[in-house]
Enzyme design. Sequence first.
Site, PDB file in Angstrom:
ATOM      1  N   SER A 102       3.358  11.182  -4.981  1.00  0.00           N
ATOM      2  CA  SER A 102       2.257  10.640  -4.181  1.00  0.00           C
ATOM      3  C   SER A 102       2.095   9.147  -4.427  1.00  0.00           C
ATOM      4  CB  SER A 102       0.949  11.355  -4.532  1.00  0.00           C
ATOM      5  OG  SER A 102      -0.107  10.675  -3.893  1.00  0.00           O
ATOM      6  N   MET A 133      -6.556  13.398   4.949  1.00  0.00           N
ATOM      7  CA  MET A 133      -7.842  13.903   4.450  1.00  0.00           C
ATOM      8  C   MET A 133      -8.935  13.165   5.208  1.00  0.00           C
ATOM      9  SD  MET A 133      -6.767  14.061   0.455  1.00  0.00           S
ATOM     10  CE  MET A 133      -5.374  12.988   0.724  1.00  0.00           C
ATOM     11  N   HIS A 180       4.928  11.316  -0.498  1.00  0.00           N
ATOM     12  CA  HIS A 180       3.650  11.885  -0.083  1.00  0.00           C
ATOM     13  C   HIS A 180       2.645  10.748   0.072  1.00  0.00           C
ATOM     14  CE1 HIS A 180       0.748  15.219   0.194  1.00  0.00           C
ATOM     15  NE2 HIS A 180      -0.085  14.455  -0.506  1.00  0.00           N
ATOM     16  N   ASP A 223      -0.537  20.529  -4.283  1.00  0.00           N
ATOM     17  CA  ASP A 223      -0.954  19.125  -4.445  1.00  0.00           C
ATOM     18  C   ASP A 223      -2.200  19.035  -5.314  1.00  0.00           C
ATOM     19  OD1 ASP A 223      -1.523  16.434  -4.098  1.00  0.00           O
ATOM     20  OD2 ASP A 223      -1.960  16.581  -1.953  1.00  0.00           O
ATOM     21  N   GLY A 279       1.299  12.778  -8.381  1.00  0.00           N
ATOM     22  CA  GLY A 279       0.958  11.360  -8.345  1.00  0.00           C
ATOM     23  C   GLY A 279       0.918  10.779  -9.739  1.00  0.00           C
ATOM     24  N   MET A 304      -7.301   8.866   3.175  1.00  0.00           N
ATOM     25  CA  MET A 304      -8.675   9.322   2.912  1.00  0.00           C
ATOM     26  C   MET A 304      -9.664   8.465   3.684  1.00  0.00           C
ATOM     27  SD  MET A 304      -8.405   9.771  -1.173  1.00  0.00           S
ATOM     28  CE  MET A 304      -7.081  10.721  -1.929  1.00  0.00           C
ATOM     29  N   HIS A 312      -0.510  13.147   4.414  1.00  0.00           N
ATOM     30  CA  HIS A 312      -1.572  14.112   4.160  1.00  0.00           C
ATOM     31  C   HIS A 312      -2.894  13.494   4.616  1.00  0.00           C
ATOM     32  CE1 HIS A 312      -3.932  16.430   0.759  1.00  0.00           C
ATOM     33  NE2 HIS A 312      -4.297  16.803   1.974  1.00  0.00           N
ATOM     34  N   GLY A 320      -2.939  17.674  -9.670  1.00  0.00           N
ATOM     35  CA  GLY A 320      -2.829  18.086 -11.072  1.00  0.00           C
ATOM     36  C   GLY A 320      -1.495  18.718 -11.424  1.00  0.00           C
ATOM     37  N   ASP A 359      -1.206   9.779   1.014  1.00  0.00           N
ATOM     38  CA  ASP A 359      -2.568  10.319   1.099  1.00  0.00           C
ATOM     39  C   ASP A 359      -3.494   9.393   1.869  1.00  0.00           C
ATOM     40  OD1 ASP A 359      -2.464  12.784  -0.485  1.00  0.00           O
ATOM     41  OD2 ASP A 359      -1.984  11.469  -2.162  1.00  0.00           O
ATOM     42  N   MET A 400      -4.166  23.007  -1.829  1.00  0.00           N
ATOM     43  CA  MET A 400      -4.770  22.005  -2.718  1.00  0.00           C
ATOM     44  C   MET A 400      -5.123  22.666  -4.047  1.00  0.00           C
ATOM     45  SD  MET A 400      -4.746  19.071  -1.265  1.00  0.00           S
ATOM     46  CE  MET A 400      -5.540  18.276  -2.676  1.00  0.00           C
TER      47      MET A 400
HETATM   48  C1  DX5 Z   1      -5.615  14.284  -3.926  1.00  0.00           C
HETATM   49  C2  DX5 Z   1      -4.350  13.918  -3.191  1.00  0.00           C
HETATM   50  C3  DX5 Z   1      -3.144  14.060  -4.027  1.00  0.00           C
HETATM   51  C4  DX5 Z   1      -3.098  13.150  -5.213  1.00  0.00           C
HETATM   52  C5  DX5 Z   1      -2.442  13.918  -6.304  1.00  0.00           C
HETATM   53  O1  DX5 Z   1      -6.680  14.295  -3.073  1.00  0.00           O
HETATM   54  O2  DX5 Z   1      -4.172  14.733  -2.049  1.00  0.00           O
HETATM   55  O3  DX5 Z   1      -1.941  13.950  -3.268  1.00  0.00           O
HETATM   56  O4  DX5 Z   1      -2.385  11.968  -4.979  1.00  0.00           O
HETATM   57  O5  DX5 Z   1      -2.562  13.202  -7.466  1.00  0.00           O
HETATM   58  P1  DX5 Z   1      -2.319  13.838  -8.887  1.00  0.00           P
HETATM   59  O6  DX5 Z   1      -0.909  14.362  -8.899  1.00  0.00           O
HETATM   60  O7  DX5 Z   1      -2.537  12.683  -9.793  1.00  0.00           O
HETATM   61  O8  DX5 Z   1      -3.318  14.958  -9.082  1.00  0.00           O
HETATM   62 ZN    ZN Z   2      -2.118  14.712  -1.048  1.00  0.00          ZN
END
Ligand code: DX5
Ligand code: ZN
Length: 222
Positions: free
Chosen positions: A8, A68, A33, A175, A197, A37, A66, A177, A35, A137
Amino acid sequence: MSHLVAPSILAADFANLQRDVEMLNKSEADWLHVDIMDGMFVPNLSFGLPVVKAIKKHALKPLDVHLMIVDPDRYLKDFRDAGADRITVHYEVCPNLHRTIQVIKELGCKACVAINPHTPVLVLEDIIADLDMVLIMSVNPGFGGQKFIQNTYKKFNDLNKLRSQYNPQLLAEVDGGVDIGNAAKLYAAGANVLVAGNAVFSAPDPTQYITELKHAVTVSQA
Ligand code: DX5
Ligand code: ZN
């Protein structure tokens, strides 16, 4: 089915994006990936179309975008034009999900639906045959670096049943953690694609870490 890794970009160094994208180009990463937001669907802002275009300029691998964001229909074409190869929308913000999926496919992108930790997999039963991928998620979306939610494994049991019944080609992405501590278990649970990420970009050697994630099952069984 082989295992894919999609680092990510959210955890990259935004002041050195070209450098980090080039690192991913040379690594065993399968997709990037990306993200997006909006500060509405999730309590955070990330970046928008100009940054996706800038990433695309240097990326040699597909962009796994992705979204969001609320009402993603407004921006599907824009993200395709900016370079998205795969577009993920959230179940929770798509009242006409079937139509949204058709539009993504008509744009020439792979169509994927994400579900939040509180959303049961079974709500996807009547759309799953139309999807290229489901994104589970494993944290509440909005931020990188959060703790993996253990209930995610149960969701894979439900997804595996739907997949074998309706769409054996479906990819399952996870996706949030994800790290080397849970990668092998996630593959074993049914995940095909790991998004990571923080774990990748904070590793001493991100390229090596991506290799370890990709081959986690093999490594853990060795
Ligand atoms: C969270 C994102 C993830 C994020 C994951 O809302 O959708 O893609 O980048 O990050 P890590 O791998 O650090 O949890
Ligand atoms: Zn994501």
